[in-house]
Scaffold this active site. Structure first.
Site, short mmCIF file in Angstrom:
data_model
loop_
_atom_site.label_atom_id
_atom_site.label_comp_id
_atom_site.label_asym_id
_atom_site.label_seq_id
_atom_site.Cartn_x
_atom_site.Cartn_y
_atom_site.Cartn_z
N LYS A 1 -12.50 67.68 12.69
CA LYS A 1 -12.01 68.53 13.79
C LYS A 1 -10.71 67.95 14.37
O LYS A 1 -9.78 68.71 14.68
CB LYS A 1 -13.09 68.65 14.88
CG LYS A 1 -14.32 69.42 14.39
CD LYS A 1 -15.48 69.39 15.37
CE LYS A 1 -16.74 69.98 14.73
NZ LYS A 1 -17.91 69.97 15.60
N ASP B 1 -17.20 75.71 21.57
CA ASP B 1 -18.30 75.84 20.60
C ASP B 1 -19.05 77.15 20.81
O ASP B 1 -19.78 77.60 19.93
CB ASP B 1 -19.32 74.71 20.80
CG ASP B 1 -19.14 73.55 19.83
OD1 ASP B 1 -18.74 73.80 18.69
OD2 ASP B 1 -19.41 72.41 20.24
N GLN C 1 -20.30 66.81 20.73
CA GLN C 1 -20.83 66.85 19.37
C GLN C 1 -22.35 66.61 19.39
O GLN C 1 -22.83 65.69 20.05
CB GLN C 1 -20.13 65.78 18.50
CG GLN C 1 -20.52 65.79 17.04
CD GLN C 1 -20.10 67.06 16.29
OE1 GLN C 1 -19.13 67.71 16.64
NE2 GLN C 1 -20.84 67.41 15.26
N1 GUN Z 1 -23.38 69.46 15.32
C1 GUN Z 1 -23.53 70.17 14.19
N2 GUN Z 1 -22.78 71.30 14.22
C2 GUN Z 1 -22.13 71.28 15.41
C3 GUN Z 1 -21.19 72.16 16.02
O1 GUN Z 1 -20.81 73.20 15.49
N3 GUN Z 1 -20.75 71.77 17.26
C4 GUN Z 1 -21.16 70.63 17.87
N4 GUN Z 1 -20.68 70.35 19.09
N5 GUN Z 1 -22.04 69.81 17.32
C5 GUN Z 1 -22.51 70.12 16.10
#
Ligand code: GUN
Length: 297
Positions: free
Chosen positions: A60, A127, A104
């Site tokens: 990311k 998100d 996350q």
């Molecule tokens: N953990 C696994 N997938 C995601 C996601 O799309 N966003 C976040 N914040 N954590 C994750």
């Protein structure tokens, strides 16, 4: 890609589509810079040192760099209390320079994901995890779409895969993927949707009738060839970390679908990795641009 040894299928190339979306975003960032407008700023909150989470956040961060966003990385030990983490979230909520942020997941077991998610300002929730943004799917005033389902819908659109009137079966009813995806397929895709989950009996009875089968469970190999209709579209949203000594970081990511045996029955199928995963990141970037535009038109 075409498998000439058996039937042909189209591999849905999430990396390619995400690359196109990133280029579109990068162009918009250049336009904003030239117009003297604010450059999007995305912040990351990472708790603990889970290897897979670190890898996802690294991807990311790289995506932010690729499109020209500003970013901030905030790391905390897995011993941090929920109260302290909440205070950091409030600080980021109030930081006027940050346009969007993510926490996350997973979080350590002593921290409630629900309570933490609830603290995120919906207009910075890139998100799309908050209740407000879950509601965005059916709202007349949408804010930020849940990122993974948004990415799946975009893949279907860009591959011209029609959903209207189609029999879509979603396996998995999580707050992150299955539940919002099902709503989007109904609301935006005008599909007939069946949601299967861990209490569903005889899963195959449902999956084998799917025109479009979308799986977000986290069990590698769950979907086998006998569960899939000839000519189906299969979208694999599973991401499970599996030990793999052949990889430099010691693990690889596996989807929920037995790709090798399922693919020959499909018209379209996503690989893992390289399918839905890159689209989640592209959606995150799109949401961050939207969050910035909302605050600084
Ligand atoms: N953990 C696994 N997938 C995601 C996601 O799309 N966003 C976040 N914040 N954590 C994750």
């Amino acid at each position: 890609m075409t498998d000439t040894s058996t039937k042909s299928y189209t591999l849905i190339d999430g990396r390619k589509i995400a690359g196109e979306i990133k280029q579109e975003i990068a162009d918009k960032v250049v336009e904003r810079r030239q117009a003297g407008k604010k450059i999007p700023h995305l912040a990351f909150i990472l708790v603990g040192d889970d290897g897979a989470s670190q890898t996802y956040v690294d991807h990311k961060v790289k995506a932010c760099k690729d499109v020209g966003y500003h970013y901030t990385m905030m790391r905390f030990a897995d011993t941090i209390s929920e109260e302290k983490l909440s205070k950091h979230i409030t600080a980021v909520n109030n930081d006027d320079d940050v346009d969007g942020f993510i926490v996350q997941l997973p979080l350590p077991s002593h921290i409630s994901v629900e309570r933490i998610t609830d603290k995120i300002r919906p207009d910075k929730d890139v998100d799309g995890f908050t209740n407000r943004n879950f509601g965005s799917i059916i709202s007349k005033v949408p804010l930020l779409m849940p990122a993974t389902p948004f990415g799946v819908m975009e893949l279907l659109r860009r591959y011209n895969i029609q959903t209207e009137g189609k029999n879509c079966v979603v396996v998995g009813a999580s707050r992150i993927a299955g539940a919002p995806l099902s709503m989007m397929l109904v609301e935006q895709g005008h599909a007939t949707v069946t949601i299967c989950h861990k209490y569903t009996q005889n899963l195959k009875d449902y999956t084998q009738h799917a025109d479009i089968l979308l799986v977000a469970v986290g069990k590698p190999g769950l979907v086998t060839a006998d569960m899939v209709k000839e000519g189906a579209v299969v979208i694999d949203i599973g991401t499970t970390k599996v030990d793999d000594p052949s990889k430099p970081n010691g693990f690889s990511i596996k989807g929920d679908v037995d790709f090798k045996n399922v693919a020959p029955k499909c018209t379209f199928i996503t690989p893992v990795p390289g399918g839905v995963g890159p689209m989640t990141i592209a959606s995150l970037l799109l949401n961050t641009l939207r969050a910035t535009e909302l605050r600084h038109p």
